[in-house]
Design an enzyme around this catalytic site. Structure first.
Site, PDB file in Angstrom:
ATOM      1  N   GLU A 133      -2.637  -1.815  -7.098  1.00 27.44           N
ATOM      2  CA  GLU A 133      -3.876  -1.586  -6.357  1.00 27.44           C
ATOM      3  C   GLU A 133      -4.373  -2.870  -5.704  1.00 27.44           C
ATOM      4  O   GLU A 133      -4.882  -2.858  -4.575  1.00 27.44           O
ATOM      5  CB  GLU A 133      -4.946  -0.999  -7.281  1.00 27.44           C
ATOM      6  N   HIS A 136      -2.608  -3.510  -2.509  1.00 31.84           N
ATOM      7  CA  HIS A 136      -3.226  -2.795  -1.382  1.00 31.84           C
ATOM      8  C   HIS A 136      -4.371  -3.617  -0.800  1.00 31.84           C
ATOM      9  O   HIS A 136      -4.538  -3.693   0.425  1.00 31.84           O
ATOM     10  CB  HIS A 136      -3.767  -1.441  -1.849  1.00 31.84           C
TER      11      HIS A 136
END
Length: 283
Positions: A133, A136
């Site tokens: 995550e 990202h």
């Protein structure tokens, strides 16, 4: 890494070319400009405010080092490894194992994980997921998604309002049957390109997350666990708002029919295989 970025660049160029072709065929310069401005306005708003909307939608609760010491510590250490500012950290009270990142840039980022994923995974596996995550965030994938969504939305707008701009079709040499065909196929093509961009960014986040955590095998093991359980445990919010599915580390939707070209996520088996190959290269 260059392969995925090159693929993303080609796909982004493809959706821009598609927009130009559809706009010229259906709306001419005027219709194309109106559709782009309309879609851009909606997506600029989403870019600036979508993080708060999505977190509220999932009833995510912000936590700190006192309320969730273990989880918060994992994110803090990984953010340091990635050279990122500390994001806001949230927990979602959902049984389905999943996680996502949001925020318009690294300085305004947030990461969220469900109670299901926190309880299911080992600390090592959870580190792999949160590193994904944070990758990202570092890659600014929210910006890429917003740009592709803007253009895809503009293409859909032109197609939906094609009849309003179709009066001059004969003058532009476009047959009405061709106009109708474009109105049907163009949004589908835009959606396929947008989904392909999403899949490309997932591969790159897997790679980036493996580097941040230094443990590709942990992320591979986590993906297998999440995949095995995610489709067995429904997530009502995701079902009600399927547009948020692309944010998750694994597709949260229970429907199995949307696969291949119509999937926002790569096949878990391929993701795992690439991570294991990466692990062999690192070892």
């Amino acid at each position: 890494m260059l392969g995925n970025w090159f693929k993303t660049t080609i796909l982004m160029a493809g959706i821009v070319v598609l927009f130009g072709a559809v706009g010229a065929a259906l709306g001419g310069a005027g219709g194309m400009l109106i559709a782009l401005l309309f879609a851009a306005a909606m997506n600029v708003y989403a870019y600036w405010f979508s993080d708060g909307m999505v977190l509220k939608m999932y009833n995510a609760q912000e936590v700190d080092e006192q309320s969730a010491p273990k989880f918060y510590r994992i994110v803090r250490e990984l953010a340091h490894n990635a050279g990122l500012p500390m994001p806001r950290v949230y927990i979602i009270d959902e049984a389905q194992p999943n996680a996502f990142a949001t925020g318009r840039d690294p300085e305004h980022a947030a990461v969220a994980a469900t109670t299901g994923i926190i309880n299911m995974l080992s600390e090592r596996e959870l580190r792999g997921v949160m590193a994904h995550e944070l990758a990202h965030v570092r890659h600014r994938d929210t910006l890429i998604s917003t740009i592709s969504a803007t253009i895809a939305g503009a293409i859909s707008s032109i197609a939906q309002f094609g009849l309003l701009f179709s009066g001059g079709d004969r003058e532009r040499g476009v047959h009405p049957a061709v106009t109708i065909l474009i109105m049907i196929l163009a949004p589908i093509a835009a959606m396929l390109i947008q989904m392909a961009i999403s899949r490309s960014r997932e591969f790159e986040a897997d790679r980036g997350g493996a580097k941040i955590s230094g443990d590709p095998q942990a992320l591979a093991a986590a993906l297998k666990k999440i995949h095995n359980y995610a489709h067995q445990i429904p997530m009502d919010t995701a079902q009600q708002h399927p547009e948020t599915a692309q944010m998750m580390i694994v597709n949260p939707l229970s429907a199995e029919g949307i696969q291949g070209l119509f999937s926002t996520h790569p096949a878990t088996e391929e993701r795992v295989a690439r991570l294991m190959a990466l692990a062999q290269g690192i070892a």
